[in-house]
Write a protein that holds these residues in place. Structure first.
Motif, PDB file in Angstrom:
ATOM      1  N   TRP A 182      -5.429  36.943  18.329  1.00  0.00           N
ATOM      2  CA  TRP A 182      -5.843  35.895  17.381  1.00  0.00           C
ATOM      3  C   TRP A 182      -6.153  36.491  16.011  1.00  0.00           C
ATOM      4  O   TRP A 182      -5.751  35.946  14.988  1.00  0.00           O
ATOM      5  CB  TRP A 182      -7.050  35.135  17.918  1.00  0.00           C
ATOM      6  CG  TRP A 182      -7.590  34.147  16.925  1.00  0.00           C
ATOM      7  CD1 TRP A 182      -8.797  34.196  16.284  1.00  0.00           C
ATOM      8  CD2 TRP A 182      -6.946  32.962  16.446  1.00  0.00           C
ATOM      9  NE1 TRP A 182      -8.942  33.129  15.438  1.00  0.00           N
ATOM     10  CE2 TRP A 182      -7.816  32.347  15.518  1.00  0.00           C
ATOM     11  CE3 TRP A 182      -5.711  32.363  16.719  1.00  0.00           C
ATOM     12  CZ2 TRP A 182      -7.495  31.176  14.852  1.00  0.00           C
ATOM     13  CZ3 TRP A 182      -5.384  31.186  16.056  1.00  0.00           C
ATOM     14  CH2 TRP A 182      -6.265  30.597  15.132  1.00  0.00           C
ATOM     15  N   HIS A 183      -6.851  37.603  15.991  1.00  0.00           N
ATOM     16  CA  HIS A 183      -7.133  38.280  14.726  1.00  0.00           C
ATOM     17  C   HIS A 183      -5.823  38.663  14.038  1.00  0.00           C
ATOM     18  O   HIS A 183      -5.676  38.497  12.815  1.00  0.00           O
ATOM     19  CB  HIS A 183      -7.994  39.523  14.973  1.00  0.00           C
ATOM     20  CG  HIS A 183      -8.263  40.321  13.734  1.00  0.00           C
ATOM     21  ND1 HIS A 183      -7.503  41.425  13.380  1.00  0.00           N
ATOM     22  CD2 HIS A 183      -9.192  40.169  12.744  1.00  0.00           C
ATOM     23  CE1 HIS A 183      -7.954  41.915  12.236  1.00  0.00           C
ATOM     24  NE2 HIS A 183      -8.970  41.181  11.831  1.00  0.00           N
ATOM     25  N   LEU A 185      -6.098  27.596   9.731  1.00  0.00           N
ATOM     26  CA  LEU A 185      -6.396  28.447  10.882  1.00  0.00           C
ATOM     27  C   LEU A 185      -7.393  27.782  11.823  1.00  0.00           C
ATOM     28  O   LEU A 185      -7.314  27.961  13.042  1.00  0.00           O
ATOM     29  CB  LEU A 185      -6.918  29.801  10.412  1.00  0.00           C
ATOM     30  CG  LEU A 185      -5.867  30.708   9.756  1.00  0.00           C
ATOM     31  CD1 LEU A 185      -6.510  31.986   9.248  1.00  0.00           C
ATOM     32  CD2 LEU A 185      -4.729  31.020  10.717  1.00  0.00           C
ATOM     33  N   ARG A 207      -6.478  26.899  16.109  1.00  0.00           N
ATOM     34  CA  ARG A 207      -7.175  27.434  17.276  1.00  0.00           C
ATOM     35  C   ARG A 207      -6.889  26.567  18.510  1.00  0.00           C
ATOM     36  O   ARG A 207      -6.599  25.375  18.395  1.00  0.00           O
ATOM     37  CB  ARG A 207      -8.681  27.489  17.032  1.00  0.00           C
ATOM     38  CG  ARG A 207      -9.109  28.530  16.002  1.00  0.00           C
ATOM     39  CD  ARG A 207     -10.620  28.674  15.997  1.00  0.00           C
ATOM     40  NE  ARG A 207     -11.090  29.134  17.301  1.00  0.00           N
ATOM     41  CZ  ARG A 207     -11.223  30.416  17.622  1.00  0.00           C
ATOM     42  NH1 ARG A 207     -10.929  31.362  16.750  1.00  0.00           N
ATOM     43  NH2 ARG A 207     -11.660  30.763  18.821  1.00  0.00           N
ATOM     44  N   CYS A 233      -4.145  35.549  12.542  1.00  0.00           N
ATOM     45  CA  CYS A 233      -4.826  35.118  11.323  1.00  0.00           C
ATOM     46  C   CYS A 233      -4.497  36.036  10.153  1.00  0.00           C
ATOM     47  O   CYS A 233      -4.291  35.568   9.018  1.00  0.00           O
ATOM     48  CB  CYS A 233      -6.341  35.078  11.539  1.00  0.00           C
ATOM     49  SG  CYS A 233      -6.881  33.815  12.710  1.00  0.00           S
TER      50      CYS A 233
END
Length: 207
Positions: free
Chosen positions: A86-87, A183, A187, A90
């Motif tokens: 996920w990081h 963002l 999610r 992003c």
């Protein structure tokens, strides 16, 4: 035996640098639509000189942005080495939008099929494969919503391309805020299911 004098070779190198520097500045601020003749004029050279170095605009765009295109692929490689999918996702969305906000020419060349030179196309396809793998990993980790589609990147870049402030600083700030909103929606817990993805062509939409 060499048939070209050192002076001629030096002049040719200087002219090539003038063309590339001028083209980069023009493409970055005004996009890829500026005519070749205008680029030659701003470089202080004749059109014939420009066409001797770069017979087509595709050749010129590829030469101007070849290094950035490789960096775009490197960006995905770095993201794929991040243990947090996920990081990494992003970071890629944020950096791609920041790149687009700062450089109109490269963003358009990067996300469309133009230029279609073999080297540029290979770098672009490498980046596309990397992004597809990144999306798959983020979804498998349960962080990215399952109905995120690869074509949604097109929608993101189209939305971001419309962000224009009175100054470069304002444009960058507005782009970062847009990315932050998006963002949150991307999610896995981002809300209700989305409508079906749209068949949006980057090439047609941005051209």
């Amino acid at each position: 035996m060499p048939t070209t004098s050192p002076r001629l070779r030096t002049d040719a190198a200087v002219n090539r640098t003038k063309i590339l520097d001028t083209a980069w500045e023009v493409f970055a601020t005004e996009g890829l639509g500026v005519p070749m003749s205008e680029i030659a004029r701003r470089a202080g050279l004749g059109v014939a000189t420009l066409y001797r170095r770069f017979p087509t605009k595709e050749d010129l765009v590829a030469a101007v942005f070849s290094e950035q295109m490789v960096e775009c692929g490197d960006l995905l490689d770095v993201a794929l080495s991040d243990p947090d999918p996920w990081h990494a996702f992003c970071q890629v969305i944020g950096q791609m939008c920041a790149m687009q906000a700062q450089d109109r020419g490269f963003s358009k060349a990067c996300v469309t099929a133009f230029p279609n030179t073999a080297q540029f196309r290979a770098s672009r396809e490498r980046a596309e494969r990397g992004f597809a793998e990144l999306v798959e990993r983020a979804q498998a980790a349960g962080a990215l919503r399952r109905d995120f589609d690869l074509t949604d990147l097109t929608v993101v870049l189209l939305a971001n391309s419309g962000v224009r402030g009175d100054t470069p600083e304002a444009t960058n700030a507005a782009s970062r805020r847009l990315v932050a909103y998006l963002l949150q929606a991307f999610r896995a817990d981002g809300g209700a299911p989305l409508p079906p993805p749209a068949a949006v062509s980057l090439d047609a939409a941005l051209r």
